[in-house]
Design a protein around this motif. Structure first.
Motif, PDB file in Angstrom:
ATOM      1  N   CYS A  24       0.856  -1.188   0.000  1.00 43.76           N
ATOM      2  CA  CYS A  24       0.000   0.000   0.000  1.00 43.76           C
ATOM      3  C   CYS A  24       0.891   1.236   0.000  1.00 43.76           C
ATOM      4  O   CYS A  24       1.901   1.276   0.716  1.00 43.76           O
ATOM      5  CB  CYS A  24      -0.916   0.023   1.219  1.00 43.76           C
ATOM      6  N   ILE A  25       0.501   2.207  -0.812  1.00 45.34           N
ATOM      7  CA  ILE A  25       1.269   3.452  -0.912  1.00 45.34           C
ATOM      8  C   ILE A  25       0.408   4.575  -0.342  1.00 45.34           C
ATOM      9  O   ILE A  25      -0.706   4.795  -0.803  1.00 45.34           O
ATOM     10  CB  ILE A  25       1.638   3.751  -2.384  1.00 45.34           C
ATOM     11  N   VAL A  26       0.948   5.237   0.696  1.00 42.03           N
ATOM     12  CA  VAL A  26       0.203   6.318   1.329  1.00 42.03           C
ATOM     13  C   VAL A  26       1.016   7.604   1.241  1.00 42.03           C
ATOM     14  O   VAL A  26       2.214   7.579   0.971  1.00 42.03           O
ATOM     15  CB  VAL A  26      -0.140   6.004   2.809  1.00 42.03           C
ATOM     16  N   GLY A  27       0.345   8.710   1.481  1.00 38.78           N
ATOM     17  CA  GLY A  27       1.029  10.007   1.459  1.00 38.78           C
ATOM     18  C   GLY A  27      -0.004  11.086   1.261  1.00 38.78           C
ATOM     19  O   GLY A  27      -1.078  10.844   0.698  1.00 38.78           O
ATOM     20  N   HIS A  28       0.345  12.264   1.712  1.00 37.40           N
ATOM     21  CA  HIS A  28      -0.528  13.427   1.580  1.00 37.40           C
ATOM     22  C   HIS A  28      -0.811  13.691   0.100  1.00 37.40           C
ATOM     23  O   HIS A  28      -0.022  13.295  -0.758  1.00 37.40           O
ATOM     24  CB  HIS A  28       0.215  14.608   2.209  1.00 37.40           C
TER      25      HIS A  28
ATOM     26  N   SER B 269       0.668   9.169  -7.433  1.00 36.87           N
ATOM     27  CA  SER B 269       0.171   8.851  -8.783  1.00 36.87           C
ATOM     28  C   SER B 269       1.296   8.941  -9.808  1.00 36.87           C
ATOM     29  O   SER B 269       1.400   8.096 -10.703  1.00 36.87           O
ATOM     30  CB  SER B 269      -0.973   9.798  -9.172  1.00 36.87           C
ATOM     31  N   THR B 270       2.135   9.942  -9.670  1.00 33.69           N
ATOM     32  CA  THR B 270       3.262  10.074 -10.597  1.00 33.69           C
ATOM     33  C   THR B 270       4.157   8.836 -10.499  1.00 33.69           C
ATOM     34  O   THR B 270       4.562   8.267 -11.515  1.00 33.69           O
ATOM     35  CB  THR B 270       4.072  11.352 -10.272  1.00 33.69           C
TER      36      THR B 270
ATOM     37  N   ASN C 294       4.220   1.107 -15.346  1.00 31.34           N
ATOM     38  CA  ASN C 294       3.825   0.463 -16.607  1.00 31.34           C
ATOM     39  C   ASN C 294       4.212   1.318 -17.805  1.00 31.34           C
ATOM     40  O   ASN C 294       3.627   1.203 -18.874  1.00 31.34           O
ATOM     41  CB  ASN C 294       2.346   0.088 -16.615  1.00 31.34           C
ATOM     42  N   GLY C 295       5.195   2.179 -17.612  1.00 27.80           N
ATOM     43  CA  GLY C 295       5.757   2.918 -18.741  1.00 27.80           C
ATOM     44  C   GLY C 295       4.918   4.081 -19.228  1.00 27.80           C
ATOM     45  O   GLY C 295       5.188   4.658 -20.280  1.00 27.80           O
ATOM     46  N   LEU C 296       3.906   4.461 -18.454  1.00 26.74           N
ATOM     47  CA  LEU C 296       3.036   5.555 -18.890  1.00 26.74           C
ATOM     48  C   LEU C 296       3.745   6.894 -18.824  1.00 26.74           C
ATOM     49  O   LEU C 296       3.556   7.759 -19.670  1.00 26.74           O
ATOM     50  CB  LEU C 296       1.815   5.575 -17.980  1.00 26.74           C
ATOM     51  N   LEU C 297       4.554   7.049 -17.787  1.00 24.22           N
ATOM     52  CA  LEU C 297       5.403   8.244 -17.684  1.00 24.22           C
ATOM     53  C   LEU C 297       6.850   7.795 -17.806  1.00 24.22           C
ATOM     54  O   LEU C 297       7.212   6.695 -17.374  1.00 24.22           O
ATOM     55  CB  LEU C 297       5.202   8.944 -16.336  1.00 24.22           C
ATOM     56  N   LYS C 298       7.664   8.655 -18.381  1.00 28.03           N
ATOM     57  CA  LYS C 298       9.104   8.378 -18.495  1.00 28.03           C
ATOM     58  C   LYS C 298       9.841   9.143 -17.394  1.00 28.03           C
ATOM     59  O   LYS C 298       9.545  10.321 -17.176  1.00 28.03           O
ATOM     60  CB  LYS C 298       9.629   8.868 -19.852  1.00 28.03           C
TER      61      LYS C 298
ATOM     62  N   LEU D  24      -3.579  -0.153  -8.320  1.00 31.80           N
ATOM     63  CA  LEU D  24      -4.859   0.554  -8.183  1.00 31.80           C
ATOM     64  C   LEU D  24      -4.599   1.895  -7.494  1.00 31.80           C
ATOM     65  O   LEU D  24      -4.053   1.932  -6.389  1.00 31.80           O
ATOM     66  CB  LEU D  24      -5.847  -0.272  -7.344  1.00 31.80           C
ATOM     67  N   ASP D  25      -4.963   2.984  -8.180  1.00 33.86           N
ATOM     68  CA  ASP D  25      -4.725   4.320  -7.631  1.00 33.86           C
ATOM     69  C   ASP D  25      -6.012   4.822  -6.985  1.00 33.86           C
ATOM     70  O   ASP D  25      -6.950   5.191  -7.675  1.00 33.86           O
ATOM     71  CB  ASP D  25      -4.257   5.263  -8.747  1.00 33.86           C
ATOM     72  N   GLU D  26      -6.063   4.770  -5.675  1.00 31.65           N
ATOM     73  CA  GLU D  26      -7.235   5.172  -4.894  1.00 31.65           C
ATOM     74  C   GLU D  26      -8.531   4.569  -5.448  1.00 31.65           C
ATOM     75  O   GLU D  26      -9.448   5.289  -5.831  1.00 31.65           O
ATOM     76  CB  GLU D  26      -7.326   6.705  -4.848  1.00 31.65           C
ATOM     77  N   PRO D  27      -8.603   3.243  -5.458  1.00 32.38           N
ATOM     78  CA  PRO D  27      -9.737   2.576  -6.118  1.00 32.38           C
ATOM     79  C   PRO D  27     -11.073   2.772  -5.411  1.00 32.38           C
ATOM     80  O   PRO D  27     -12.103   2.492  -6.013  1.00 32.38           O
ATOM     81  CB  PRO D  27      -9.336   1.092  -6.085  1.00 32.38           C
ATOM     82  N   THR D  28     -11.055   3.258  -4.172  1.00 30.21           N
ATOM     83  CA  THR D  28     -12.330   3.437  -3.474  1.00 30.21           C
ATOM     84  C   THR D  28     -12.740   4.914  -3.391  1.00 30.21           C
ATOM     85  O   THR D  28     -13.759   5.231  -2.785  1.00 30.21           O
ATOM     86  CB  THR D  28     -12.276   2.843  -2.048  1.00 30.21           C
TER      87      THR D  28
END
Ligand code: ADP
Ligand code: MG
Length: 298
Positions: free
Chosen positions: A37-41, A47-48, A54-58, A168-172
């Motif tokens: 799980c990744i948490v942070g303000h 998200s970055t 998956n290679g979306l951002l370089k 999953l980026d904040e799936p809920t």
């Protein structure tokens, strides 16, 4: 399947007055089957960070190596990695666009060039994994579904690619409590059935405490903590200092301990553990319950 992130830095708008270093020299390795799980303000770079996996951002600098292949370089590597790593974005239902749930879930497998029979098998499998009944929902428009159902349909579209890693980026986010629990249950179910590695970005410390094998804490683009939930939540003052809450059960146990109850707050993260500990204390006092625990009732 392992993911190795080495000295990853990402700067948006480099050279401009408003350049932002969103991820700053982050390194970690995630092994197959881990639940991280990744948490942070808000704005800490979660998200970055995950969009690099998956290679979306370089990256501006640093590397991401998936299964021994550096995915930050060649486009062919990126195409391969997208088959292995499924990404569920925040509010994924905004990406539903086909006229039926079936077509939406089939979108990825169709692009892989699979046969009709294989596509059909994958759509059925993915809908079952998210608990959307095939006969009821396959031919419906995604726009007729409830909020929770839409989200599950969007997740099914990712699962239809049979990823070995699910991000999953904040799936809920934005779901009512019932749909929130449904989505988390299905994430646990997917993990149990497929054994896939999970990286889940969350704001909810209760969820994190109950789900994670390992917690990453991001702050101002840096990975500032990496450990088990017990290790990471041990430093409550630090977490509060960077704008994060503790799981409510831990905060409650700390209050009890401060008021003289013999309870080991450092071991408590979940409501179940809190209830067990209170039951233990009550048992120690010969069933006298939580009386005589500091505080004068008058
Ligand atoms: P989180 O997911 O933890 O909220 P983000 O990765 O979205 O954090 O954002 C990290 C930082 O990068 C923030 O300062 C944010 O404003 C900035 N940022 C995010 N996306 C972009 C973008 N597309 N362009 C410019 N800056 C961005
Ligand atoms: Mg985010």
């Amino acid at each position: 399947m392992s993911i190795e992130v080495n000295h990853l830095t990402h700067t948006y708008n480099p050279g401009l007055a408003y350049e932002t270093t969103a991820v700053d020299d982050v390194s970690f390795t995630v092994a197959r089957g881990e639940f991280v799980c990744i948490v942070g303000h808000t704005g800490s770079g979660k998200s970055t960070l995950v969009q690099h996996l998956n290679g979306l951002l370089k990256p501006t600098s640093g590397t991401v190596v998936v299964d021994g292949v550096d995915v930050t370089g060649k486009d062919t590597a990126v195409i391969e990695v997208r088959k292995k790593i499924g990404m569920v974005f925040q509010y994924p239902e905004y990406q539903l666009f086909e006229e039926t749930v079936y077509k939406d879930v089939a979108f990825g497998p169709t692009n892989l060039g699979l046969s009709e029979a294989e596509i059909d098998e994958r759509v059925r499998e993915a809908m079952a994994l998210v608990d959307l009944d095939y006969d009821t929902f396959a031919q419906r428009s995604p726009f007729e579904l409830s909020g929770g159902q839409k989200r599950r349909a969007a997740i099914a579209g990712v699962l239809a690619m049979r990823p070995s890693v699910l991000i999953l980026d904040e799936p809920t986010a934005g779901l009512d409590p019932r749909s929130h629990d449904d989505v988390l249950d299905l994430v646990c179910g997917i993990r149990a059935q497929t054994g896939c590695t999970i990286l889940l970005v969350s704001h909810n410390m209760e969820d994190v405490a109950g789900l994670a094998d390992r917690v990453f804490v991001m702050n101002e683009g840096r990975l500032v903590r990496d450990g088990t939930p017990l290790e990471v939540f041990a430093d409550g003052d630090y977490l509060r200092g960077i704008g994060l809450a503790l799981p409510q059960a831990r905060a409650f146990a700390e209050r009890l301990a401060e008021s003289g109850v013999s309870i080991d707050a450092k071991r408590i993260l979940t409501r179940e553990a809190l209830v067990d500990a209170i039951a233990g204390v009550a048992g120690d006092t010969g069933g006298a319950g939580i009386t005589g625990m500091g505080g004068d009732p008058s």
